[in-house]
Design a protein around this motif. Sequence first.
Motif, mmCIF file in Angstrom:
data_model
loop_
_atom_site.group_PDB
_atom_site.id
_atom_site.type_symbol
_atom_site.label_atom_id
_atom_site.label_comp_id
_atom_site.label_asym_id
_atom_site.label_seq_id
_atom_site.Cartn_x
_atom_site.Cartn_y
_atom_site.Cartn_z
ATOM 1 N N MET A 79 0.848 -1.183 0.000
ATOM 2 C CA MET A 79 0.000 0.000 0.000
ATOM 3 C C MET A 79 0.881 1.229 0.000
ATOM 4 O O MET A 79 1.896 1.265 0.663
ATOM 5 N N ASN A 80 0.453 2.242 -0.736
ATOM 6 C CA ASN A 80 1.206 3.481 -0.781
ATOM 7 C C ASN A 80 0.263 4.634 -1.029
ATOM 8 O O ASN A 80 -0.902 4.559 -0.775
ATOM 9 N N THR A 81 0.810 5.749 -1.562
ATOM 10 C CA THR A 81 -0.030 6.917 -1.781
ATOM 11 C C THR A 81 -1.113 6.648 -2.806
ATOM 12 O O THR A 81 -2.067 7.374 -2.878
ATOM 13 N N LYS A 82 -0.992 5.615 -3.591
ATOM 14 C CA LYS A 82 -2.023 5.301 -4.569
ATOM 15 C C LYS A 82 -3.227 4.648 -3.902
ATOM 16 O O LYS A 82 -4.142 4.255 -4.576
ATOM 17 N N SER A 83 -3.234 4.519 -2.614
ATOM 18 C CA SER A 83 -4.310 3.880 -1.879
ATOM 19 C C SER A 83 -5.288 3.141 -2.788
ATOM 20 O O SER A 83 -5.461 3.489 -3.929
ATOM 21 N N MET A 84 -5.845 2.119 -2.256
ATOM 22 C CA MET A 84 -6.773 1.304 -3.035
ATOM 23 C C MET A 84 -8.176 1.892 -2.912
ATOM 24 O O MET A 84 -8.714 1.996 -1.813
ATOM 25 N N ILE A 85 -8.748 2.304 -4.051
ATOM 26 C CA ILE A 85 -10.085 2.894 -4.072
ATOM 27 C C ILE A 85 -10.985 1.991 -4.911
ATOM 28 O O ILE A 85 -10.689 1.737 -6.074
ATOM 29 N N LYS A 132 -2.013 13.774 -0.007
ATOM 30 C CA LYS A 132 -1.760 14.762 1.045
ATOM 31 C C LYS A 132 -1.332 14.061 2.335
ATOM 32 O O LYS A 132 -0.381 14.478 2.998
ATOM 33 N N LEU A 133 -2.023 12.974 2.688
ATOM 34 C CA LEU A 133 -1.671 12.229 3.905
ATOM 35 C C LEU A 133 -0.299 11.592 3.784
ATOM 36 O O LEU A 133 0.470 11.554 4.752
ATOM 37 N N HIS A 134 0.030 11.109 2.611
ATOM 38 C CA HIS A 134 1.358 10.545 2.368
ATOM 39 C C HIS A 134 2.425 11.623 2.575
ATOM 40 O O HIS A 134 3.453 11.373 3.202
ATOM 41 N N THR A 135 2.162 12.816 2.079
ATOM 42 C CA THR A 135 3.099 13.930 2.247
ATOM 43 C C THR A 135 3.243 14.301 3.722
ATOM 44 O O THR A 135 4.352 14.532 4.217
ATOM 45 N N LEU A 136 2.120 14.356 4.430
ATOM 46 C CA LEU A 136 2.147 14.753 5.845
ATOM 47 C C LEU A 136 2.763 13.700 6.759
ATOM 48 O O LEU A 136 3.508 14.032 7.684
ATOM 49 N N PHE A 137 2.443 12.417 6.527
ATOM 50 C CA PHE A 137 2.798 11.369 7.477
ATOM 51 C C PHE A 137 3.713 10.285 6.945
ATOM 52 O O PHE A 137 4.202 9.476 7.718
ATOM 53 N N GLY A 138 3.904 10.236 5.654
ATOM 54 C CA GLY A 138 4.754 9.198 5.070
ATOM 55 C C GLY A 138 4.060 7.850 5.018
ATOM 56 O O GLY A 138 2.979 7.655 5.563
ATOM 57 N N CYS A 139 4.701 6.968 4.306
ATOM 58 C CA CYS A 139 4.194 5.610 4.130
ATOM 59 C C CYS A 139 5.226 4.664 4.759
ATOM 60 O O CYS A 139 6.416 4.798 4.492
ATOM 61 N N PRO A 140 4.809 3.729 5.599
ATOM 62 C CA PRO A 140 5.757 2.800 6.205
ATOM 63 C C PRO A 140 6.596 2.078 5.141
ATOM 64 O O PRO A 140 6.142 1.845 4.021
ATOM 65 N N ASN A 141 7.799 1.763 5.519
ATOM 66 C CA ASN A 141 8.740 1.017 4.667
ATOM 67 C C ASN A 141 9.185 1.777 3.424
ATOM 68 O O ASN A 141 9.556 1.189 2.422
#
Length: 168
Positions: A1-7, A157-166
């Motif tokens: 999972m990353n900034t492309k989140s599953m929609i 935006k959330l990825h920018t603010l908080f990052g993605c694990p790993n």
Amino acid sequence: MNTKSMIHIKFSSGIYTLSVKQKLAIPINHAWQFFSSPKNLALITPPELGFVITSGMPDDMYAGQIISYQVSPLAGFRTNWVSEITQVHHEKYFVDEQRIGPYKMWHHEHHFKSVSDGIIMEDKVSYQLPLGLIGRFAHFLFVEKQLRNIFRFRAEKLHTLFGCPNES
């Protein structure tokens, strides 16, 4: 999972269900503090929607809380939207439901799960559009695309603010 989140969006029995899942590198208590504050809604909403909260905002979310705001779902068209926070389970989930607004029905569940390197955040939005077949046609023409864009913007935006694990 990353900034492309599953929609994902499904349709059944006249109700659309949008599901989004994203992993963030943030502890559960910080995630809860951020997401349970209406003050942060405008930050994670695309600017072109002109999102403005018109009600007061207490520091702590609670069941029964009413939040009113204005939004522009279409260029040149502003509408009022009133949501009620109907359920709150601290650091686990909360639910908001539209009381007044552009949808016939809007029920948004926000779920949070702590994992070793952050959280998994899941949203489930069940919604109906007004006007029967005209509403379904509007969904096909632009509503689905707009909702995907809103949640994509939020994920980035959330990825920018908080990052993605790993992340490396």
